[in-house]
Write a protein that holds these residues in place. Structure first.
Motif, short mmCIF file in Angstrom:
data_model
loop_
_atom_site.label_atom_id
_atom_site.label_comp_id
_atom_site.label_asym_id
_atom_site.label_seq_id
_atom_site.Cartn_x
_atom_site.Cartn_y
_atom_site.Cartn_z
N ASN A 99 -1.98 15.26 -2.07
CA ASN A 99 -2.62 14.40 -1.07
C ASN A 99 -4.10 14.21 -1.40
O ASN A 99 -4.65 13.13 -1.21
N LYS A 100 -4.75 15.25 -1.88
CA LYS A 100 -6.16 15.14 -2.26
C LYS A 100 -6.33 14.15 -3.40
O LYS A 100 -7.23 13.30 -3.37
N GLU A 101 -5.47 14.22 -4.40
CA GLU A 101 -5.55 13.30 -5.54
C GLU A 101 -5.24 11.86 -5.11
O GLU A 101 -5.87 10.92 -5.59
N ILE A 102 -4.30 11.70 -4.18
CA ILE A 102 -4.00 10.38 -3.65
C ILE A 102 -5.22 9.83 -2.92
O ILE A 102 -5.62 8.68 -3.13
N ALA A 103 -5.83 10.67 -2.09
CA ALA A 103 -7.03 10.26 -1.35
C ALA A 103 -8.14 9.84 -2.30
O ALA A 103 -8.78 8.80 -2.10
N ASP A 104 -8.37 10.63 -3.33
CA ASP A 104 -9.42 10.31 -4.30
C ASP A 104 -9.12 9.01 -5.04
O ASP A 104 -10.00 8.17 -5.23
N ALA A 105 -7.86 8.83 -5.44
CA ALA A 105 -7.49 7.64 -6.20
C ALA A 105 -7.61 6.37 -5.37
O ALA A 105 -7.98 5.31 -5.89
N LEU A 106 -7.31 6.46 -4.09
CA LEU A 106 -7.31 5.28 -3.22
C LEU A 106 -8.57 5.16 -2.36
O LEU A 106 -8.69 4.23 -1.56
N VAL A 107 -9.49 6.11 -2.53
CA VAL A 107 -10.74 6.15 -1.79
C VAL A 107 -10.47 6.10 -0.28
O VAL A 107 -10.94 5.25 0.46
N ARG B 36 0.84 -1.20 0.00
CA ARG B 36 0.00 0.00 0.00
C ARG B 36 0.87 1.25 0.00
O ARG B 36 0.58 2.23 -0.69
N GLU B 37 1.95 1.23 0.78
CA GLU B 37 2.85 2.39 0.81
C GLU B 37 3.52 2.59 -0.54
O GLU B 37 3.70 3.73 -0.98
N VAL B 38 3.85 1.52 -1.22
CA VAL B 38 4.42 1.64 -2.57
C VAL B 38 3.40 2.24 -3.52
O VAL B 38 3.72 3.09 -4.35
N GLU B 39 2.15 1.85 -3.36
CA GLU B 39 1.06 2.41 -4.17
C GLU B 39 0.97 3.93 -3.96
O GLU B 39 0.87 4.70 -4.92
N VAL B 40 1.04 4.35 -2.71
CA VAL B 40 1.00 5.78 -2.38
C VAL B 40 2.26 6.47 -2.93
O VAL B 40 2.17 7.54 -3.54
N LEU B 41 3.42 5.85 -2.73
CA LEU B 41 4.67 6.44 -3.21
C LEU B 41 4.65 6.63 -4.72
O LEU B 41 5.12 7.65 -5.23
N ARG B 42 4.09 5.68 -5.44
CA ARG B 42 3.98 5.83 -6.90
C ARG B 42 3.14 7.04 -7.27
O ARG B 42 3.47 7.78 -8.20
#
Length: 130
Positions: free
Chosen positions: A72-80, A58-64
């Motif tokens: 951070n908003k786009e990360i939140a939206d992408a990962l729900v 999951r951290e690798v997914e966020v790091l990518r």
């Protein structure tokens, strides 16, 4: 999944294992949890990839996403997930890989081969053509 239910037929153990693995691929179930269930049911489970600095999948997914320039908003939206959770993930990743900004985090991801299976969109971060 292997027991008969009013709304579906019983599946064979191999069919149930395949269905669970498909849920992992679709990111609806956690891979480590599915592996634990399959091991408990007596299935052979392949070893998951080990990431540098003790990063989780999951951290690798966020790091990518960070490395691709996502906020951070786009990360939140992408990962729900919530923005706060996304921010916590980013800060935790920074601590694990010993960096203090997104540029260095992106460099870490590239140097450690963590960007190799990120699909090229041909457009901007949203997938739209530029």
């Amino acid at each position: 999944m292997i027991e008969l239910r009013p709304h579906r037929q019983a599946r064979s153990p191999d069919e149930a294992a395949s269905a669970l693995e498909a849920e992992v691929v679709a990111r609806r179930l956690d891979g480590d949890a599915v592996d634990a269930v399959l091991r408990a049911a007596g299935h052979q489970v392949r070893r998951r990839r080990v990431f540098p600095a003790g990063l989780t999948a999951r951290e690798v997914e966020v790091l990518r996403l960070v490395a691709c320039g996502s906020s951070n908003k786009e990360i939140a939206d992408a990962l729900v997930i919530s923005r706060k959770t996304a921010a916590n993930h980013v800060e935790h990743i920074y601590a694990k890989i010993d960096v203090s900004n997104r540029a260095r985090a992106a460099l870490f991801a590239m140097q450690h081969g963590l960007m190799t299976d990120v699909p090229a969109s041909g457009g901007d971060k949203t997938g739209r053509e530029g």
